[in-house]
Design a protein around this motif. Sequence first.
Motif, PDB file in Angstrom:
ATOM      1  N   THR A  74      33.774  15.360 -14.867  1.00 37.44           N
ATOM      2  CA  THR A  74      33.416  15.461 -16.284  1.00 37.44           C
ATOM      3  C   THR A  74      32.762  16.799 -16.569  1.00 37.44           C
ATOM      4  O   THR A  74      33.045  17.440 -17.590  1.00 37.44           O
ATOM      5  CB  THR A  74      32.454  14.318 -16.686  1.00 37.44           C
ATOM      6  N   LEU A  75      31.900  17.238 -15.670  1.00 37.42           N
ATOM      7  CA  LEU A  75      31.220  18.519 -15.838  1.00 37.42           C
ATOM      8  C   LEU A  75      32.225  19.662 -15.900  1.00 37.42           C
ATOM      9  O   LEU A  75      32.142  20.532 -16.777  1.00 37.42           O
ATOM     10  CB  LEU A  75      30.233  18.737 -14.687  1.00 37.42           C
ATOM     11  N   LYS A  76      33.194  19.656 -15.009  1.00 41.19           N
ATOM     12  CA  LYS A  76      34.210  20.718 -15.010  1.00 41.19           C
ATOM     13  C   LYS A  76      35.035  20.696 -16.292  1.00 41.19           C
ATOM     14  O   LYS A  76      35.346  21.744 -16.856  1.00 41.19           O
ATOM     15  CB  LYS A  76      35.119  20.575 -13.781  1.00 41.19           C
ATOM     16  N   LYS A  77      35.372  19.487 -16.753  1.00 37.01           N
ATOM     17  CA  LYS A  77      36.141  19.365 -17.983  1.00 37.01           C
ATOM     18  C   LYS A  77      35.348  19.893 -19.179  1.00 37.01           C
ATOM     19  O   LYS A  77      35.891  20.607 -20.037  1.00 37.01           O
ATOM     20  CB  LYS A  77      36.512  17.900 -18.220  1.00 37.01           C
ATOM     21  N   GLU A  78      34.057  19.578 -19.223  1.00 38.32           N
ATOM     22  CA  GLU A  78      33.227  20.024 -20.344  1.00 38.32           C
ATOM     23  C   GLU A  78      33.020  21.540 -20.318  1.00 38.32           C
ATOM     24  O   GLU A  78      32.918  22.176 -21.365  1.00 38.32           O
ATOM     25  CB  GLU A  78      31.884  19.294 -20.324  1.00 38.32           C
ATOM     26  N   LEU A  79      32.959  22.130 -19.147  1.00 39.53           N
ATOM     27  CA  LEU A  79      32.849  23.591 -19.048  1.00 39.53           C
ATOM     28  C   LEU A  79      34.108  24.251 -19.603  1.00 39.53           C
ATOM     29  O   LEU A  79      34.037  25.289 -20.275  1.00 39.53           O
ATOM     30  CB  LEU A  79      32.617  24.008 -17.598  1.00 39.53           C
ATOM     31  N   ARG A  80      35.257  23.657 -19.354  1.00 39.40           N
ATOM     32  CA  ARG A  80      36.501  24.207 -19.888  1.00 39.40           C
ATOM     33  C   ARG A  80      36.585  24.032 -21.404  1.00 39.40           C
ATOM     34  O   ARG A  80      37.139  24.872 -22.101  1.00 39.40           O
ATOM     35  CB  ARG A  80      37.698  23.549 -19.188  1.00 39.40           C
ATOM     36  N   ALA A  82      33.978  24.156 -23.293  1.00 40.59           N
ATOM     37  CA  ALA A  82      33.074  25.198 -23.789  1.00 40.59           C
ATOM     38  C   ALA A  82      33.793  26.539 -23.850  1.00 40.59           C
ATOM     39  O   ALA A  82      33.561  27.343 -24.764  1.00 40.59           O
ATOM     40  CB  ALA A  82      31.833  25.295 -22.897  1.00 40.59           C
ATOM     41  N   VAL A  83      34.669  26.784 -22.888  1.00 39.17           N
ATOM     42  CA  VAL A  83      35.465  28.019 -22.890  1.00 39.17           C
ATOM     43  C   VAL A  83      36.356  28.067 -24.132  1.00 39.17           C
ATOM     44  O   VAL A  83      36.374  29.053 -24.872  1.00 39.17           O
ATOM     45  CB  VAL A  83      36.329  28.115 -21.608  1.00 39.17           C
ATOM     46  N   CYS A  84      37.084  26.984 -24.381  1.00 39.00           N
ATOM     47  CA  CYS A  84      38.004  26.953 -25.525  1.00 39.00           C
ATOM     48  C   CYS A  84      37.261  27.081 -26.851  1.00 39.00           C
ATOM     49  O   CYS A  84      37.740  27.732 -27.783  1.00 39.00           O
ATOM     50  CB  CYS A  84      38.811  25.663 -25.514  1.00 39.00           C
ATOM     51  N   PHE A  85      36.085  26.474 -26.939  1.00 41.08           N
ATOM     52  CA  PHE A  85      35.329  26.487 -28.190  1.00 41.08           C
ATOM     53  C   PHE A  85      34.628  27.823 -28.441  1.00 41.08           C
ATOM     54  O   PHE A  85      34.114  28.046 -29.541  1.00 41.08           O
ATOM     55  CB  PHE A  85      34.282  25.375 -28.183  1.00 41.08           C
ATOM     56  N   ARG A 204      46.552  30.673 -24.984  1.00 43.52           N
ATOM     57  CA  ARG A 204      47.081  29.326 -25.190  1.00 43.52           C
ATOM     58  C   ARG A 204      46.737  28.816 -26.593  1.00 43.52           C
ATOM     59  O   ARG A 204      47.559  28.180 -27.253  1.00 43.52           O
ATOM     60  CB  ARG A 204      46.508  28.363 -24.143  1.00 43.52           C
ATOM     61  N   ILE A 205      45.506  29.085 -27.017  1.00 39.60           N
ATOM     62  CA  ILE A 205      45.056  28.618 -28.327  1.00 39.60           C
ATOM     63  C   ILE A 205      45.877  29.279 -29.436  1.00 39.60           C
ATOM     64  O   ILE A 205      46.311  28.619 -30.386  1.00 39.60           O
ATOM     65  CB  ILE A 205      43.549  28.893 -28.511  1.00 39.60           C
ATOM     66  N   LYS A 206      46.097  30.574 -29.323  1.00 37.38           N
ATOM     67  CA  LYS A 206      46.883  31.287 -30.342  1.00 37.38           C
ATOM     68  C   LYS A 206      48.313  30.765 -30.385  1.00 37.38           C
ATOM     69  O   LYS A 206      48.920  30.641 -31.464  1.00 37.38           O
ATOM     70  CB  LYS A 206      46.864  32.789 -30.056  1.00 37.38           C
ATOM     71  N   GLU A 256      42.124  24.551 -30.531  1.00 39.31           N
ATOM     72  CA  GLU A 256      41.076  24.590 -29.506  1.00 39.31           C
ATOM     73  C   GLU A 256      40.912  23.239 -28.825  1.00 39.31           C
ATOM     74  O   GLU A 256      40.816  23.151 -27.600  1.00 39.31           O
ATOM     75  CB  GLU A 256      39.748  25.029 -30.126  1.00 39.31           C
ATOM     76  N   VAL A 257      40.870  22.182 -29.633  1.00 32.56           N
ATOM     77  CA  VAL A 257      40.695  20.834 -29.079  1.00 32.56           C
ATOM     78  C   VAL A 257      41.883  20.448 -28.213  1.00 32.56           C
ATOM     79  O   VAL A 257      41.713  19.916 -27.099  1.00 32.56           O
ATOM     80  CB  VAL A 257      40.501  19.808 -30.214  1.00 32.56           C
ATOM     81  N   GLN A 258      43.088  20.734 -28.693  1.00 34.39           N
ATOM     82  CA  GLN A 258      44.287  20.346 -27.941  1.00 34.39           C
ATOM     83  C   GLN A 258      44.397  21.118 -26.629  1.00 34.39           C
ATOM     84  O   GLN A 258      44.749  20.543 -25.597  1.00 34.39           O
ATOM     85  CB  GLN A 258      45.526  20.550 -28.813  1.00 34.39           C
ATOM     86  N   VAL A 259      44.100  22.408 -26.663  1.00 31.25           N
ATOM     87  CA  VAL A 259      44.162  23.195 -25.429  1.00 31.25           C
ATOM     88  C   VAL A 259      43.051  22.762 -24.471  1.00 31.25           C
ATOM     89  O   VAL A 259      43.272  22.683 -23.254  1.00 31.25           O
ATOM     90  CB  VAL A 259      44.061  24.701 -25.740  1.00 31.25           C
ATOM     91  N   ALA A 260      41.883  22.461 -24.997  1.00 32.23           N
ATOM     92  CA  ALA A 260      40.780  21.982 -24.149  1.00 32.23           C
ATOM     93  C   ALA A 260      41.170  20.689 -23.452  1.00 32.23           C
ATOM     94  O   ALA A 260      40.942  20.522 -22.249  1.00 32.23           O
ATOM     95  CB  ALA A 260      39.519  21.778 -24.984  1.00 32.23           C
TER      96      ALA A 260
END
Length: 332
Positions: A74-80, A82-85, A204-206, A256-260
């Motif tokens: 979960t921590l790793k997922k949340e860090l990613r 944070a990157v996207c956001f 990816r977001i763009k 952002e949400v979808q790429v995250a």
Amino acid sequence: PSMSADDTSLRIIVFGNSGLHQYSLTESILQRAIFKFVDYHTALTTKTLGQYLTRNVTLVNTPNFNSPDISHNTLKKELRKAVCFSCPGPHAVIFMLDLLDVPSTTYDIFKPVVQHFGEKILNHTMIVLYHEKEGDCQSLVDSVRRNQDFRELLEMCGQRYLVFGGKANRKDGSAARELLDQIDQMVSEHGIYSNQEFEDADKRIKKEEKFIEKERKKEIRKMLEALEKKHSGEDLAREMKCYEEKIQFQNRERAEVQVADRLGFTLRLVDYAVAIGKGTFVGALLGTAMGIVGTTVGAAVGAVLGGVFGGAAREAWQYFSNAFTYFHRDST
């Protein structure tokens, strides 16, 4: 990257050991109540936009790193997330500590951030000692500074720290002004933080934004036609500009949400495959037979077969189905 002279916006990621005070800090900076109904113990990564003294400010709050309920995955997922956001990269990283409850193992709490982003993140990090007390807190600050672990982390962060009084700031905004001034100084010295992960996520977001824009093409055309019937001249130009900005903002948020979520899924898939040697081997064979796109799909199939071997067939099949959808879109 350096900060453009014309762009005064700020992107800030907030890490810490107190969910409650993290959100209080965000509300103090943006000067409004935002997290009234948030459960601070279970909240995951959130993104909040607002203004401070005419500056656009984006604050990304991460989960309470001191919570025993947060798993490694979960921590790793949340860090990613944070990157996207915070793409294309944050101007500052805030490590927020509760002035009244600074743990003796301060660095251990922040260590996952350094491990994930690398030691260069420390050049963009500021420690904030947050409190809601009234009056002088110097004795508390002195006590914290005697904490050996805190002193070592402070040294790594270039001695950057700020005592942030929430109550006092709500009266005069002085702490928020000082914080942003120090962030500007830090950016002038070190620029905006970025690395390959941020660059890849931003691309990816763009790309995702373009897909979303195509999906909404009919909706947008109808709305523009409705505006043309209702307005004219300068009013029409103003309304169309507002609508286009709104659509652009919404598309970016969705992307952002979808790429995250996609990056979080990819992470789970990779972790899953690493745990099963047989699946990896089969995936490699399938990838060779299916070509470039097939390599990725083959890895997913490998994870499926490995999952079957490990007794997790249902979860593995779900991973495979998601992988096919995601990687098919990325390859187009």
